[in-house]
Enzyme design. Structure first.
Site, mmCIF file in Angstrom:
data_model
loop_
_atom_site.group_PDB
_atom_site.id
_atom_site.type_symbol
_atom_site.label_atom_id
_atom_site.label_comp_id
_atom_site.label_asym_id
_atom_site.label_seq_id
_atom_site.Cartn_x
_atom_site.Cartn_y
_atom_site.Cartn_z
ATOM 1 C CB CYS A 114 -2.515 -2.618 5.130
ATOM 2 S SG CYS A 114 -4.174 -1.930 4.899
ATOM 3 C CE LYS A 141 -8.726 -0.946 6.766
ATOM 4 N NZ LYS A 141 -8.775 0.242 5.872
ATOM 5 C CG ASP A 161 -2.005 -1.117 1.092
ATOM 6 O OD1 ASP A 161 -1.888 -1.958 0.183
ATOM 7 O OD2 ASP A 161 -2.905 -1.173 1.940
ATOM 8 C CE LYS A 172 -3.621 -4.301 1.120
ATOM 9 N NZ LYS A 172 -4.422 -3.492 2.020
#
Ligand code: C5J
Length: 241
Positions: free
Chosen positions: A181, A151, A44, A148
């Site tokens: 995450c 998390k 992320d 995604k």
């Protein structure tokens, strides 16, 4: 206090004849990984979390601390590329129709899917400029990119299949944010039988105490979830590999 538990024997058995790399300074004990079976997971590193005006900022956070981890993460990424490892980039990203965003998540984070800034587009929505991975660690063609909705990077994605199809057994993890995450993905990976190491200075949180606690929880009880090490130690191990 974590040190009162007996350490595990170290990540992985060496896997028969596979050449094994080691990070002797890892916590809580030496991390060993078969060179041909280790993947890097970059979690992320998207503008939504790092930029002023992004999703993390819309939640009321000071986003500047996250920049600290970017240099170490870029160094690990370069070393993993040089070592020829499989590389996975994840993004927390919902479908434009939001069909993969639970009502409970939207109720608690009403900024998701809204436009706060035209140049950035809809927050946390796939394909929007603000959802892109920042330039310093942007994916190269051929690297795996996983969108995604949750998390954890294993929830409702093909990450596990991508890793299993490449024979991956060990993961090196960087990313943001540590306690959300990164931690969720590390726990999901642990439950699926992967050995994993989180790169301590290549992950960051909006809350320093959450980062510190998360890294302690990972290594506690003899690596109950996994290992940690500094980026320079990981880079050296990958270079030796
Ligand atoms: C959050 C993440 N913090 N990538 N997402 O909502 O950690």
């Amino acid at each position: 206090p974590w040190s009162r538990w007996a350490p595990c024997s170290g990540g992985g058995s060496g896997d028969g004849d596979q050449p094994v790399a080691t990070i002797a300074s890892a916590r809580p004990s030496t991390f060993r990984f078969p060179r041909a079976k280790c993947a890097l997971v970059m979690i992320d590193w998207q503008r939504d979390f790092l930029d002023v005006g992004g999703f993390g900022h819309a939640l009321g956070n000071d986003v500047t601390p996250l920049q600290k981890a970017l240099g170490p993460a870029a160094a690990v990424l370069a070393a993993a590329r040089a070592a020829g490892m499989p590389i996975v980039h994840t993004l927390e990203a919902h479908r434009p129709d939001m069909s993969d965003c639970p009502a409970a998540k939207r109720a608690r984070c009403p900024a998701i899917g809204t436009v706060q800034d035209e140049a950035r587009g809809r927050l946390l929505v796939a394909g929007e400029p603000g959802n892109a991975i920042v330039d310093a660690v942007a994916p190269l063609p051929g690297e795996i990119v996983i969108h995604k909705p949750g998390k954890g990077a294993f929830y409702n994605t093909n990450l596990e299949a991508e890793l299993r199809s490449r024979g991956v057994s060990h993961l090196i993890i960087t990313g943001v944010t540590t306690e959300v995450c990164v931690q969720t993905t590390a726990r999901e990976a642990n439950d699926r039988g992967f050995d994993l190491l989180v790169v301590a200075d290549a992950t960051e949180s909006y809350f320093p105490q959450f980062k510190a606690s998360t890294l302690e929880m990972i290594v506690a009880q003899g690596a109950i979830v996994g290992w940690t090490a500094q980026s320079t130690e990981v880079v050296d191990a990958l270079a030796a590999a």
